[in-house]
Design a protein around this motif. Structure first.
Motif, PDB file in Angstrom:
ATOM      1  N   SER A  51       8.207  11.711  -2.248  1.00 22.00           N
ATOM      2  CA  SER A  51       9.297  12.494  -2.825  1.00 22.00           C
ATOM      3  C   SER A  51       9.341  12.226  -4.322  1.00 22.00           C
ATOM      4  O   SER A  51       9.637  11.114  -4.741  1.00 22.00           O
ATOM      5  N   LYS A  56      13.489  15.776  -1.370  1.00 21.05           N
ATOM      6  CA  LYS A  56      12.554  16.179  -0.329  1.00 21.05           C
ATOM      7  C   LYS A  56      11.140  15.754  -0.711  1.00 21.05           C
ATOM      8  O   LYS A  56      10.818  15.608  -1.888  1.00 21.05           O
ATOM      9  N   GLU A  60       7.644  18.967   2.398  1.00 24.34           N
ATOM     10  CA  GLU A  60       8.870  19.690   2.754  1.00 24.34           C
ATOM     11  C   GLU A  60       9.136  20.826   1.774  1.00 24.34           C
ATOM     12  O   GLU A  60       9.517  21.936   2.178  1.00 24.34           O
ATOM     13  N   ASP A  64       9.259  24.833   2.586  1.00 21.32           N
ATOM     14  CA  ASP A  64      10.410  25.640   2.174  1.00 21.32           C
ATOM     15  C   ASP A  64       9.967  26.891   1.416  1.00 21.32           C
ATOM     16  O   ASP A  64      10.507  27.982   1.638  1.00 21.32           O
ATOM     17  N   CYS A  90       8.889  14.291   8.840  1.00 24.53           N
ATOM     18  CA  CYS A  90       9.302  15.089   7.677  1.00 24.53           C
ATOM     19  C   CYS A  90       9.589  16.546   8.044  1.00 24.53           C
ATOM     20  O   CYS A  90      10.419  17.185   7.410  1.00 24.53           O
ATOM     21  N   LEU A  91       8.886  17.050   9.049  1.00 22.15           N
ATOM     22  CA  LEU A  91       8.968  18.465   9.418  1.00 22.15           C
ATOM     23  C   LEU A  91       9.346  18.599  10.899  1.00 22.15           C
ATOM     24  O   LEU A  91       8.584  19.150  11.693  1.00 22.15           O
TER      25      LEU A  91
END
Length: 142
Positions: A51, A56, A60, A64, A90-91
């Motif tokens: 990150s 995020k 991620e 998005d 994470c997903l």
């Protein structure tokens, strides 16, 4: 993101599939050895899982951006098996079958070839958009 096609506007990435993108799949390359961002990234936590913004991870943020265009079930992530547990963490909303495991990491071309073969089995008429997962895009609106 609204997509204009034949004088109709559809909302891409919404709960329903947008007609204009029904055969479009995004493939996110998420492999890596964790060397370039050391000590932030390691072999078990590669750059896509880092990150940089504090909110995020890079992967991620990439998902998005892809979701603005296609539904979540049209997004695939290619990665090494050792990174699967952390990627799933994470997903969590990405379907499990949308993670493509590389048997051996061999850089970009084999990764894309594996993804193309996987998508062809799923949908022979598919169109594939390939994205790196380790790029930071600071101005998404512009």
């Amino acid at each position: 993101m609204a997509v204009r096609k034949d004088a109709k506007t559809t909302q891409a990435g919404s709960g329903r599939k947008a007609h204009a993108f029904r055969d479009t799949y995004f493939v996110i390359m998420a492999g890596g050895k964790g060397e370039r961002f050391w000590p932030l990234s390691t072999q078990l936590v590669p750059k896509p899982i880092v990150s940089l913004t504090g909110r995020k991870t890079l992967i991620e943020l990439t998902v998005d951006r892809a979701r603005r265009i296609v539904p979540l079930d049209h997004i695939f992530v290619v990665l090494g098996g050792e990174h699967l547990p952390i990627a799933k963490k994470c997903l969590p909303r990405l379907p499990g079958e949308n993670f493509i495991i590389e048997p051996v990491g061999r850089d970009t071309a084999p990764c894309v070839g594996l993804a193309a073969a996987t998508l062809r089995r799923r949908n022979p008429g598919s169109v594939m958009v390939v994205l790196p997962s380790d790029h930071y895009v600071p101005d998404e609106a512009g």
